[in-house]
Design an enzyme around this catalytic site. Structure first.
Site, short mmCIF file in Angstrom:
data_model
loop_
_atom_site.label_atom_id
_atom_site.label_comp_id
_atom_site.label_asym_id
_atom_site.label_seq_id
_atom_site.Cartn_x
_atom_site.Cartn_y
_atom_site.Cartn_z
N PRO A 64 49.66 47.28 47.33
CA PRO A 64 50.01 46.01 46.81
C PRO A 64 49.02 44.82 47.44
O PRO A 64 47.85 45.02 48.02
CB PRO A 64 51.46 46.00 47.21
CG PRO A 64 52.03 47.21 47.30
CD PRO A 64 50.84 47.98 47.76
N GLU A 65 49.54 43.46 47.43
CA GLU A 65 48.72 42.50 47.52
C GLU A 65 48.99 41.82 49.09
O GLU A 65 49.85 42.51 49.77
CB GLU A 65 48.87 41.34 46.50
CG GLU A 65 48.75 42.05 45.21
CD GLU A 65 49.00 41.07 44.00
OE1 GLU A 65 49.06 39.78 43.93
OE2 GLU A 65 48.92 41.62 42.81
N LYS B 203 43.99 42.24 52.42
CA LYS B 203 44.84 43.38 52.19
C LYS B 203 44.49 44.51 53.14
O LYS B 203 44.98 45.74 52.85
CB LYS B 203 44.69 43.89 50.75
CG LYS B 203 45.18 42.93 49.73
CD LYS B 203 44.49 42.97 48.46
CE LYS B 203 44.73 41.85 47.66
NZ LYS B 203 43.78 41.54 46.49
N GLN C 30 43.91 50.23 49.33
CA GLN C 30 43.72 50.29 47.80
C GLN C 30 45.13 50.18 46.95
O GLN C 30 45.84 49.37 47.13
CB GLN C 30 42.64 51.42 46.95
CG GLN C 30 41.50 51.08 46.92
CD GLN C 30 40.49 51.88 46.57
OE1 GLN C 30 40.71 53.19 46.80
NE2 GLN C 30 39.60 51.59 45.68
N ASN D 231 46.56 40.40 41.62
CA ASN D 231 46.55 40.49 40.44
C ASN D 231 48.05 39.75 39.85
O ASN D 231 48.09 38.94 39.09
CB ASN D 231 46.42 41.81 39.55
CG ASN D 231 46.03 41.41 38.11
OD1 ASN D 231 45.05 40.25 37.96
ND2 ASN D 231 46.54 42.23 37.20
N ARG E 183 41.37 42.28 34.42
CA ARG E 183 42.74 42.64 34.63
C ARG E 183 43.60 41.98 34.05
O ARG E 183 43.47 40.83 33.35
CB ARG E 183 42.83 42.17 36.27
CG ARG E 183 41.51 42.48 37.15
CD ARG E 183 41.96 43.88 37.70
NE ARG E 183 43.00 44.10 38.35
CZ ARG E 183 43.11 43.84 39.55
NH1 ARG E 183 42.02 43.35 40.33
NH2 ARG E 183 44.37 44.27 40.16
#
Length: 270
Positions: free
Chosen positions: A2-3, A53, A70, A169, A260
């Site tokens: 995740p972010e 991240k 990732q 995203n 994206r």
DNA sequence: CTTTAAACCTGCTGGC
DNA sequence: TGCCAGCAGGTTTAAA
């Protein structure tokens, strides 16, 4: 993985489990890290901190574990000796006398000398962490006007970790919606008021997500870290194409921008 | 220089 | 139930 908000949540929980305690054992799946299985036991984890991240796990012997999850890496906190997940491949296990932190599936793992980290190919390119509490809206607004960033479409800029580390995203769609700005705009063509709104949203949205413990399974996304999640960050537009905009009730649309998926309300984001 | 596309790593989901 | 294609919240590299 995740972010920024989910990464910071993970770091919090990992730190609670092992920081300040001497390591009883260390295990790595990567051949080049095998020597550290002998040298790390007895050292103490001094901190576990997110940088965007990426995660840095520092030991008191001058070495630091770098990891980036990732899309698929997963951290777990378990009791010492436990290995409950048998389906994923274990990559790192750091154990104190009480607890263990386990990293599954991640492929981007390395151990660096502290003094060399400034030259790390990923870390050295990161902008300020969007969840850094000392980052102000004024500083973000100023950064938006820097020549390196001002001319680029927001749809691309907001994913660039060199602009603000920890953005991702889902945050991109949510930030642009909250700011009421169309993704094709650039910082240079924003009015002063718009730039101010965007800078504020760039701080508010990630902080709200972090404060509400990130995304939840109910949103249709994975949330491996979130074992203690009564609340959860609610998307206003992300992953909601065809549903009514929470502000104007027009349909939310899905686009591909910057390679994206991106969601927006065409009425609220001119 | 900016932007896009494909590749890569691994895991999950949905369709057959 | 099992297999496979397609997708994914990321990043890098190459190409346009």
């Amino acid at each position: 993985m995740p972010e920024g908000p989910e990464t910071r949540r993970a770091a919090d929980q990992l730190a609670l489990a092992v920081v300040g305690q001497p390591l009883a054992s260390a295990w790595f799946a990567f051949p080049e890290l095998k020597p550290f299985e002998a040298s790390l036991p007895g050292t103490t984890v001094t901190s576990i901190t997110p940088h965007g991240k990426a995660l840095l796990t520092r030991f008191d012997n001058g070495w630091t574990l770098y990891s980036h999850n990732q899309l698929y890496g997963v951290w777990q906190v378990v009791d010492a000796g436990e290995r409950p997940d048998t389906t994923r491949s274990l990559r790192v296990a750091l154990e104190t006398s009480e607890r263990a932190i386990l990293l599954y599936s991640a492929s981007d793992v390395a151990i660096w000398r502290d003094e060399d980290l400034v030259r790390h190919p990923f870390l050295s390119k990161l902008g300020p962490d969007v969840l850094d509490t000392s980052l102000t809206a004024a500083a973000v607004a100023k950064r938006l006007q820097q020549p390196a960033f001002a001319g680029r479409a927001l749809s691309v800029l907001l994913l660039d970790q060199g602009f603000l580390a920890g953005m991702g995203n889902y945050l991109r769609s949510e930030v642009l919606f909250v700011a009421g700005i169309a993704p094709q705009r650039t910082p240079a063509d924003l009015t002063v008021a718009e730039r101010k709104r965007l800078a504020q949203a760039l701080l508010d949205v990630p902080r709200l997500s972090y404060g509400t413990r990130g995304i939840l399974p109910s949103t249709g996304m994975r949330a491996e870290y979130l074992t203690d999640t009564p609340e959860g960050f609610q998307f206003k537009v992300f992953d909601r194409d065809g549903l009514p905009c929470p502000q104007c009730s027009k349909r939310i649309v899905r686009k591909e921008l910057g390679g994206r998926r991106l969601y927006l309300c065409k009425t609220c984001q001119q």
